[in-house]
Design a protein around this motif. Structure first.
Motif, PDB file in Angstrom:
ATOM      1  N   UNK A   1       0.829  -1.208   0.000  1.00 60.16           N
ATOM      2  CA  UNK A   1       0.000   0.000   0.000  1.00 60.16           C
ATOM      3  C   UNK A   1       0.860   1.254   0.000  1.00 60.16           C
ATOM      4  N   UNK A   2       1.851   1.292   0.867  1.00 61.55           N
ATOM      5  CA  UNK A   2       2.721   2.475   0.972  1.00 61.55           C
ATOM      6  C   UNK A   2       3.498   2.691  -0.321  1.00 61.55           C
ATOM      7  N   UNK A   3       4.016   1.626  -0.892  1.00 61.24           N
ATOM      8  CA  UNK A   3       4.809   1.745  -2.119  1.00 61.24           C
ATOM      9  C   UNK A   3       3.955   2.230  -3.288  1.00 61.24           C
ATOM     10  N   UNK A   4       2.793   1.602  -3.464  1.00 64.02           N
ATOM     11  CA  UNK A   4       1.971   1.898  -4.628  1.00 64.02           C
ATOM     12  C   UNK A   4       1.176   3.195  -4.504  1.00 64.02           C
ATOM     13  N   UNK A   5       0.689   3.493  -3.302  1.00 69.33           N
ATOM     14  CA  UNK A   5      -0.259   4.586  -3.150  1.00 69.33           C
ATOM     15  C   UNK A   5       0.302   5.819  -2.446  1.00 69.33           C
TER      16      UNK A   5
ATOM     17  N   UNK B   1       4.087  10.244  -4.878  1.00 62.14           N
ATOM     18  CA  UNK B   1       4.878  11.368  -4.386  1.00 62.14           C
ATOM     19  C   UNK B   1       6.171  11.506  -5.184  1.00 62.14           C
ATOM     20  N   UNK B   2       6.738  10.386  -5.618  1.00 61.78           N
ATOM     21  CA  UNK B   2       7.992  10.427  -6.372  1.00 61.78           C
ATOM     22  C   UNK B   2       7.837  11.160  -7.697  1.00 61.78           C
ATOM     23  N   UNK B   3       6.620  11.196  -8.242  1.00 65.18           N
ATOM     24  CA  UNK B   3       6.404  11.871  -9.526  1.00 65.18           C
ATOM     25  C   UNK B   3       6.656  13.377  -9.436  1.00 65.18           C
ATOM     26  N   UNK B   4       6.608  13.912  -8.235  1.00 68.21           N
ATOM     27  CA  UNK B   4       6.864  15.337  -8.037  1.00 68.21           C
ATOM     28  C   UNK B   4       8.360  15.643  -8.175  1.00 68.21           C
TER      29      UNK B   4
ATOM     30  N   UNK C   1       7.470   6.764 -16.434  1.00 70.09           N
ATOM     31  CA  UNK C   1       6.578   5.964 -17.267  1.00 70.09           C
ATOM     32  C   UNK C   1       6.800   4.477 -17.012  1.00 70.09           C
ATOM     33  N   UNK C   2       8.060   4.076 -16.942  1.00 73.68           N
ATOM     34  CA  UNK C   2       8.394   2.676 -16.684  1.00 73.68           C
ATOM     35  C   UNK C   2       7.854   2.239 -15.326  1.00 73.68           C
ATOM     36  N   UNK C   3       8.032   3.069 -14.307  1.00 65.51           N
ATOM     37  CA  UNK C   3       7.529   2.745 -12.975  1.00 65.51           C
ATOM     38  C   UNK C   3       6.008   2.619 -12.975  1.00 65.51           C
TER      39      UNK C   3
ATOM     40  N   UNK D   1      -8.321  10.319  -0.076  1.00 65.34           N
ATOM     41  CA  UNK D   1      -7.071  11.044   0.196  1.00 65.34           C
ATOM     42  C   UNK D   1      -5.938  10.536  -0.680  1.00 65.34           C
ATOM     43  N   UNK D   2      -5.813   9.222  -0.786  1.00 72.93           N
ATOM     44  CA  UNK D   2      -4.753   8.639  -1.617  1.00 72.93           C
ATOM     45  C   UNK D   2      -5.009   8.894  -3.100  1.00 72.93           C
ATOM     46  N   UNK D   3      -6.265   8.907  -3.502  1.00 72.93           N
ATOM     47  CA  UNK D   3      -6.605   9.222  -4.885  1.00 72.93           C
ATOM     48  C   UNK D   3      -6.204  10.662  -5.206  1.00 72.93           C
ATOM     49  N   UNK D   4      -6.441  11.554  -4.284  1.00 81.36           N
ATOM     50  CA  UNK D   4      -6.021  12.944  -4.455  1.00 81.36           C
ATOM     51  C   UNK D   4      -4.496  13.044  -4.539  1.00 81.36           C
ATOM     52  N   UNK D   5      -3.814  12.277  -3.696  1.00 83.47           N
ATOM     53  CA  UNK D   5      -2.348  12.279  -3.679  1.00 83.47           C
ATOM     54  C   UNK D   5      -1.778  11.858  -5.029  1.00 83.47           C
ATOM     55  N   UNK D   6      -2.491  11.003  -5.739  1.00 87.14           N
ATOM     56  CA  UNK D   6      -2.027  10.539  -7.048  1.00 87.14           C
ATOM     57  C   UNK D   6      -1.956  11.656  -8.071  1.00 87.14           C
ATOM     58  N   UNK D   7      -2.608  12.790  -7.783  1.00 88.41           N
ATOM     59  CA  UNK D   7      -2.618  13.925  -8.701  1.00 88.41           C
ATOM     60  C   UNK D   7      -1.688  15.040  -8.233  1.00 88.41           C
ATOM     61  N   UNK D   8      -0.817  14.707  -7.311  1.00 91.56           N
ATOM     62  CA  UNK D   8       0.098  15.703  -6.754  1.00 91.56           C
ATOM     63  C   UNK D   8       1.054  16.254  -7.801  1.00 91.56           C
ATOM     64  N   UNK D   9       1.301  15.468  -8.861  1.00 92.11           N
ATOM     65  CA  UNK D   9       2.281  15.889  -9.872  1.00 92.11           C
ATOM     66  C   UNK D   9       1.801  17.080 -10.704  1.00 92.11           C
ATOM     67  N   UNK D  10       0.495  17.386 -10.653  1.00 88.40           N
ATOM     68  CA  UNK D  10       0.002  18.571 -11.352  1.00 88.40           C
ATOM     69  C   UNK D  10       0.562  19.819 -10.673  1.00 88.40           C
TER      70      UNK D  10
END
Length: 209
Positions: A10-14, A19-22, A31-33, A145-154
């Motif tokens: 969960x921590x790795x995927x979500x 967060x690493x995309x930022x 893209x590979x990840x 919350x985690x779904x929102x976090x997935x859009x942090x790269x914007x």
């Protein structure tokens, strides 16, 4: 601790991956990840959880459309008024001035973006981690919350993006929790997201406009 592997998963995927995309590293590595992460999700669903990829024949279509259209009416009213008073130049801009681009955006978004998101954040998440939570409200809140976090790269209008995706996450998580249908929650996601592009909010979120 019960299920330590799933907690690490969960921590790795979500958390860590979104967060690493930022961070500033090669887009190709990102893209590979992403491909590796999505492939892992599909493999787990098919080979470990053994979930069948088929439409539930007992879907309550009437109640789904009734609730979705009511919510869409509220969303449409609020977003149209907001765009009119604060960003009038973007209101229905793409729809009126670039109809071909509008159709392409809706097609790509609905078929290539929405379903993978729902497969990961609803189907996979609920199947793997639902038992970690003591109540449905807690589950839905954490999922949103985690779904929102997935859009942090914007980077453009990030607070707006996180707010909208959190609200959307609440709606989608609630729908999935009630229906257990990836199809229904994907349709709902596509409808609300397409409306945001239609009304002009897509231009505020960094999408072509």
């Amino acid at each position: 601790m019960k299920h330590p592997y799933k907690m690490i998963e969960l921590v790795l995927l979500f958390v860590l991956l979104p967060v690493s995309y930022v961070l500033d590293y090669s887009i190709w590595i990102k893209i590979v990840l992403t491909i590796i992460g999505f492939s892992y999700v599909v493999w787990i669903l098919l080979r470990v959880e053994k979930l069948p990829f088929k439409v539930n024949e007992r879907i309550a279509w009437w109640s789904f459309w009734k609730r979705t259209l009511i919510q869409l009416s509220i969303i449409a009213l609020v977003t149209t008024a907001t765009m009119y008073f604060f960003k009038k130049e973007l209101l229905f801009n793409v729809l009126l001035n670039k109809p071909l681009l509008y159709i392409i955006i809706l097609f790509v978004y609905s078929f290539l973006s929405v379903y993978p998101q729902e497969l990961i954040y609803r189907t996979f998440f609920f199947q793997r981690y639902e038992k970690f939570f003591s109540s449905s409200m807690q589950l839905i809140f954490v999922n949103a919350t985690l779904f929102s976090l997935a859009h942090l790269f914007f980077e453009l209008n990030r607070p707006l993006v996180l707010t909208l995706t959190f609200i959307g996450g609440l709606l989608f998580a609630y729908t999935f929790q009630k229906t257990r249908s990836t199809l229904l929650v994907s349709i709902e996601h596509a409808i609300y997201g397409s409306w945001l592009f239609t009304v002009g909010i897509g231009g505020m979120l960094g999408f072509p406009s």
